[in-house]
Design a protein around this motif. Structure first.
Motif, mmCIF file in Angstrom:
data_model
loop_
_atom_site.group_PDB
_atom_site.id
_atom_site.type_symbol
_atom_site.label_atom_id
_atom_site.label_comp_id
_atom_site.label_asym_id
_atom_site.label_seq_id
_atom_site.Cartn_x
_atom_site.Cartn_y
_atom_site.Cartn_z
ATOM 1 N N ARG A 1 46.921 -36.860 78.854
ATOM 2 C CA ARG A 1 47.701 -36.537 77.651
ATOM 3 C C ARG A 1 48.912 -35.692 78.010
ATOM 4 N NH1 ARG A 1 44.496 -33.234 74.951
ATOM 5 N NH2 ARG A 1 45.423 -33.526 72.881
ATOM 6 N N LEU A 2 48.732 -34.779 78.980
ATOM 7 C CA LEU A 2 49.867 -33.972 79.413
ATOM 8 C C LEU A 2 50.905 -34.835 80.133
ATOM 9 C CD1 LEU A 2 50.853 -31.054 79.416
ATOM 10 C CD2 LEU A 2 49.775 -30.748 81.637
ATOM 11 N N ALA A 3 50.452 -35.816 80.922
ATOM 12 C CA ALA A 3 51.388 -36.735 81.569
ATOM 13 C C ALA A 3 52.144 -37.568 80.535
ATOM 14 C CB ALA A 3 50.634 -37.648 82.538
ATOM 15 N N ARG A 4 51.443 -37.975 79.482
ATOM 16 C CA ARG A 4 52.117 -38.721 78.411
ATOM 17 C C ARG A 4 53.181 -37.868 77.740
ATOM 18 N NH1 ARG A 4 49.200 -40.605 72.798
ATOM 19 N NH2 ARG A 4 51.040 -41.562 71.820
ATOM 20 N N LEU A 5 52.863 -36.593 77.506
ATOM 21 C CA LEU A 5 53.845 -35.691 76.916
ATOM 22 C C LEU A 5 55.014 -35.481 77.862
ATOM 23 C CD1 LEU A 5 54.723 -33.730 74.694
ATOM 24 C CD2 LEU A 5 53.299 -31.977 75.767
ATOM 25 N N THR A 6 54.744 -35.369 79.169
ATOM 26 C CA THR A 6 55.815 -35.194 80.149
ATOM 27 C C THR A 6 56.749 -36.392 80.160
ATOM 28 O OG1 THR A 6 54.329 -33.847 81.519
ATOM 29 C CG2 THR A 6 56.291 -34.759 82.578
ATOM 30 N N ARG A 7 56.173 -37.606 80.139
ATOM 31 C CA ARG A 7 57.023 -38.806 80.096
ATOM 32 C C ARG A 7 57.855 -38.849 78.828
ATOM 33 N NH1 ARG A 7 52.229 -41.195 82.077
ATOM 34 N NH2 ARG A 7 51.745 -41.911 79.964
ATOM 35 N N ALA A 8 57.251 -38.458 77.702
ATOM 36 C CA ALA A 8 57.989 -38.472 76.437
ATOM 37 C C ALA A 8 59.156 -37.484 76.473
ATOM 38 C CB ALA A 8 57.042 -38.142 75.289
ATOM 39 N N VAL A 9 58.903 -36.289 77.023
ATOM 40 C CA VAL A 9 59.976 -35.293 77.113
ATOM 41 C C VAL A 9 61.074 -35.778 78.057
ATOM 42 C CG1 VAL A 9 60.516 -32.944 77.837
ATOM 43 C CG2 VAL A 9 58.438 -33.386 76.531
ATOM 44 N N ARG A 10 60.663 -36.391 79.193
ATOM 45 C CA ARG A 10 61.665 -36.895 80.145
ATOM 46 C C ARG A 10 62.491 -38.028 79.524
ATOM 47 N NH1 ARG A 10 58.396 -38.102 83.837
ATOM 48 N NH2 ARG A 10 58.517 -36.141 84.988
ATOM 49 N N ASP A 11 61.826 -38.952 78.820
ATOM 50 C CA ASP A 11 62.561 -40.042 78.172
ATOM 51 C C ASP A 11 63.507 -39.505 77.109
ATOM 52 O OD1 ASP A 11 61.224 -41.830 79.753
ATOM 53 O OD2 ASP A 11 59.726 -42.358 78.236
ATOM 54 N N TYR A 12 63.036 -38.498 76.381
ATOM 55 C CA TYR A 12 63.906 -37.912 75.349
ATOM 56 C C TYR A 12 65.095 -37.213 75.987
ATOM 57 C CZ TYR A 12 65.396 -35.101 71.366
ATOM 58 O OH TYR A 12 66.126 -34.517 70.365
ATOM 59 N N GLY A 13 64.840 -36.491 77.091
ATOM 60 C CA GLY A 13 65.929 -35.804 77.757
ATOM 61 C C GLY A 13 66.929 -36.761 78.384
ATOM 62 N N ASP A 14 66.454 -37.924 78.871
ATOM 63 C CA ASP A 14 67.351 -38.917 79.470
ATOM 64 C C ASP A 14 67.998 -39.829 78.437
ATOM 65 O OD1 ASP A 14 66.682 -37.863 81.891
ATOM 66 O OD2 ASP A 14 65.163 -39.372 82.367
ATOM 67 N N GLY A 15 67.635 -39.647 77.178
ATOM 68 C CA GLY A 15 68.242 -40.452 76.124
ATOM 69 C C GLY A 15 67.591 -41.793 75.887
ATOM 70 N N ARG A 16 66.407 -42.046 76.512
ATOM 71 C CA ARG A 16 65.722 -43.322 76.307
ATOM 72 C C ARG A 16 64.854 -43.323 75.062
ATOM 73 N NH1 ARG A 16 65.141 -42.652 81.952
ATOM 74 N NH2 ARG A 16 63.014 -41.867 81.672
ATOM 75 N N ASN B 1 64.482 -41.567 70.916
ATOM 76 C CA ASN B 1 65.173 -40.829 69.860
ATOM 77 C C ASN B 1 64.363 -39.661 69.326
ATOM 78 O OD1 ASN B 1 67.373 -42.614 69.956
ATOM 79 N ND2 ASN B 1 66.338 -44.050 68.570
ATOM 80 N N SER B 2 63.075 -39.644 69.608
ATOM 81 C CA SER B 2 62.214 -38.567 69.110
ATOM 82 C C SER B 2 61.066 -38.366 70.081
ATOM 83 C CB SER B 2 61.688 -38.884 67.707
ATOM 84 O OG SER B 2 60.893 -40.068 67.728
ATOM 85 N N LEU B 3 60.407 -37.232 69.951
ATOM 86 C CA LEU B 3 59.269 -36.894 70.792
ATOM 87 C C LEU B 3 57.977 -37.215 70.058
ATOM 88 C CD1 LEU B 3 60.470 -33.479 72.258
ATOM 89 C CD2 LEU B 3 59.999 -35.537 73.551
ATOM 90 N N VAL B 4 57.064 -37.867 70.770
ATOM 91 C CA VAL B 4 55.789 -38.215 70.155
ATOM 92 C C VAL B 4 54.898 -36.987 70.105
ATOM 93 C CG1 VAL B 4 55.927 -40.594 70.935
ATOM 94 C CG2 VAL B 4 54.829 -38.896 72.387
ATOM 95 N N LYS B 5 53.980 -36.971 69.140
ATOM 96 C CA LYS B 5 53.007 -35.902 69.019
ATOM 97 C C LYS B 5 51.679 -36.383 69.589
ATOM 98 C CE LYS B 5 55.122 -33.849 64.893
ATOM 99 N NZ LYS B 5 54.911 -33.461 63.483
ATOM 100 N N ILE B 6 51.133 -35.601 70.497
ATOM 101 C CA ILE B 6 49.866 -35.929 71.141
ATOM 102 C C ILE B 6 48.732 -35.507 70.218
ATOM 103 C CG2 ILE B 6 48.486 -35.709 73.211
ATOM 104 C CD1 ILE B 6 51.204 -37.019 73.623
ATOM 105 N N SER B 7 47.829 -36.436 69.948
ATOM 106 C CA SER B 7 46.710 -36.136 69.056
ATOM 107 C C SER B 7 45.743 -35.169 69.721
ATOM 108 C CB SER B 7 45.988 -37.427 68.668
ATOM 109 O OG SER B 7 45.479 -38.079 69.818
ATOM 110 N N GLY B 8 44.940 -34.515 68.914
ATOM 111 C CA GLY B 8 43.954 -33.555 69.410
ATOM 112 C C GLY B 8 44.171 -32.196 68.782
ATOM 113 N N GLY B 9 43.300 -31.270 69.104
ATOM 114 C CA GLY B 9 43.402 -29.925 68.543
ATOM 115 C C GLY B 9 43.510 -28.856 69.603
ATOM 116 N N ASP B 10 43.937 -29.218 70.823
ATOM 117 C CA ASP B 10 43.997 -28.241 71.896
ATOM 118 C C ASP B 10 45.438 -27.827 72.155
ATOM 119 O OD1 ASP B 10 44.899 -30.610 72.830
ATOM 120 O OD2 ASP B 10 43.669 -30.663 74.646
#
Length: 462
Positions: A201-216, A218-227
């Motif tokens: 899940r952390l790797a998925r968040l990292t990819r999302a942040v990297r894609d958002y930062g590179d402009g690929r 338009n928004s950041l996904v929210k990772i499900s869970g309560g942690d």
């Protein structure tokens, strides 16, 4: 793999190694405790058996009977560890033994020799109630009893606790195997939990942040869970939304400022063309009339009047070029096509090379702001080809490909450098910025002619 490795690997590995080490130490400790406990039990049983044999043999001697092991042999089945037993007189000769093989022989020549050594050692101390030694899994005991007033005989016993040792080792080994299996399963579950519940899940968040930062994205996904990963994704999404709002506001303000600047340039260009240009034209016409009048009245002044006329005509041309540079695109739908056509003709005249405008089908652009940005991009691309590419032919293309408006500038010059440096100069940055304001994209690559190709893509929504 870099060091330190990911937590999903080294945490289960540390738990696994620590668990196995703990299990091994616990195995050794439990085995030692079990062996010590079993030894004590066997020794206690051996002392009880030896003392019982000594007392019975002593009573038999008091009654004048021969010391025998018959009654003790009757309890042989209840002595699982008893291997051999014998009665030895004061001279060390076997009186009776459980095997019925050593009677009349010196005990030192039989398997009872270690026990007999204990008896010889304690021969002088008749108050000793028992003694024992250990050789491997065999325990030896010597227990004295009196025969008459001056003689001391011995009850010798040999106990074998190999079965007890084997059982203790098997129990400890069985326990060690089960604990090791439980630790392995625990570490596997821990790795699964860390990998799928945290690391993935952390790797998925990292990819999302990297894609958002590179402009690929338009928004950041929210990772499900309560942690914490979920909370971190929410924080990143909120930060991304705020950055997007600020970026949109910045782009809007820049577009407003640029549009205002473009309108002001067009107004100044129109004022120059309609105001100063008309006045200069009127002055040029008046000068022509003056030249005609001076031809008859003062012929000597005609050359000066003609020079003044030429200067006025040159000034009118410069004013027209300046007004056209400030407002190159007219308000008509086909203004962009005419402006690009004039840009191609002006470039061919001034640079003395072949510059063509290629527009297979009429392309109408009703948005004056969009048309102005595209013209400025084409103008900058043409200037770059003239300055840096040493081109002999330049092509300016305008067409629609489906729902996308495409503007291309190609040349047959030197092409792109083999090792690109950054994002180019200020001109390329300005082109990218202009297209960003109108939601367009810029591509720079090699052209089929071997030079450079600059392509702009504007979606229909823009």
């Amino acid at each position: 793999m870099s060091f330190p490795p990911p937590a999903r690997f080294y945490v289960p590995m540390l738990v696994f190694v620590f668990g196995l080490a703990t299990t091994w130490f616990e195995f050794e400790l439990n085995l030692a405790n079990d062996l010590s406990r079993n030894r004590k039990e066997v020794l206690a049983e051996m002392d009880a058996t030896g003392e019982r044999m000594a007392r019975r043999s002593g009573r038999q001697a008091e009654h004048g009977e021969a010391a025998m092991l018959a009654e003790d042999l009757a309890t042989w089945a209840h002595q699982p560890w008893l291997k051999e037993a014998a009665l030895v007189n004061d001279q060390g000769v076997v009186i009776d033994d459980s095997e019925k093989r050593w009677e009349g022989r010196p005990a030192s020549e039989t398997p009872l020799a270690p026990a007999m050594k204990l008896a010889a050692k304690e021969h002088e101390d008749t108050t000793q109630t028992g003694n024992h030694s250990e050789e491997g899994t065999l325990l030896y005991g010597a227990y004295p009893f009196a025969i008459g007033a001056h003689e001391t005989a011995w009850a010798l016993v040999v106990f074998d606790h190999a079965s007890a040792v084997q059982q203790a080792m098997e129990d400890a080994r069985y326990q060690r195997q089960w604990v090791a299996a439980a630790i392995t399963l625990l570490c596997l579950c821990l790795w699964v939990g860390l990998h799928f519940g945290f690391a993935a899940r952390l790797a998925r968040l990292t990819r999302a942040v990297r894609d958002y930062g590179d402009g690929r994205a338009n928004s950041l996904v929210k990772i499900s869970g309560g942690d914490e990963v979920h909370e971190l994704s929410i924080a990143f999404a909120a930060m991304g939304a705020r950055l997007a709002e600020r970026e949109a506001e910045r782009v809007r303000l820049e577009r407003v400022i640029l549009d205002t600047s473009e309108r002001e340039q067009r107004r100044i260009g129109a004022d120059l063309h309609d105001g100063l240009g008309q006045q200069l034209t009127a002055a040029s016409l008046a000068t022509n009339g003056l030249i005609t009048a001076l031809g008859s009245a003062a012929p000597s002044l005609v050359p000066q009047a003609e020079s003044l006329g030429r200067q006025l005509r040159e000034t009118i041309a410069e004013v027209r070029a300046l007004s056209h540079g400030l407002a190159p695109v007219s308000l008509a739908d086909d203004g962009l096509m005419h402006a690009l056509h004039e840009l191609a003709e002006a470039t061919a005249r001034s640079a003395r090379l072949r510059c063509i405008f290629d527009c297979p089908q009429p392309v109408q652009v009703s948005d004056v702001v969009l048309a102005g940005h595209l013209y400025r991009v084409a103008q900058e691309a043409v200037n770059n080809a003239l300055k840096h590419a040493a081109a002999k032919e330049i092509r300016i293309g305008l067409e629609r490909r489906g729902a996308t408006l495409v503007l291309e500038v190609e040349d047959d010059g030197d092409g792109l450098p083999e090792t690109p440096t950054g994002d180019g100069g200020i001109g390329l940055s300005v082109m990218r910025h202009r297209l960003k304001l109108v939601s367009g994209t810029l591509e720079i690559g090699s052209s089929p002619a071997g030079g450079t190709r600059v392509a702009c893509f504007i979606p229909s929504s823009s």
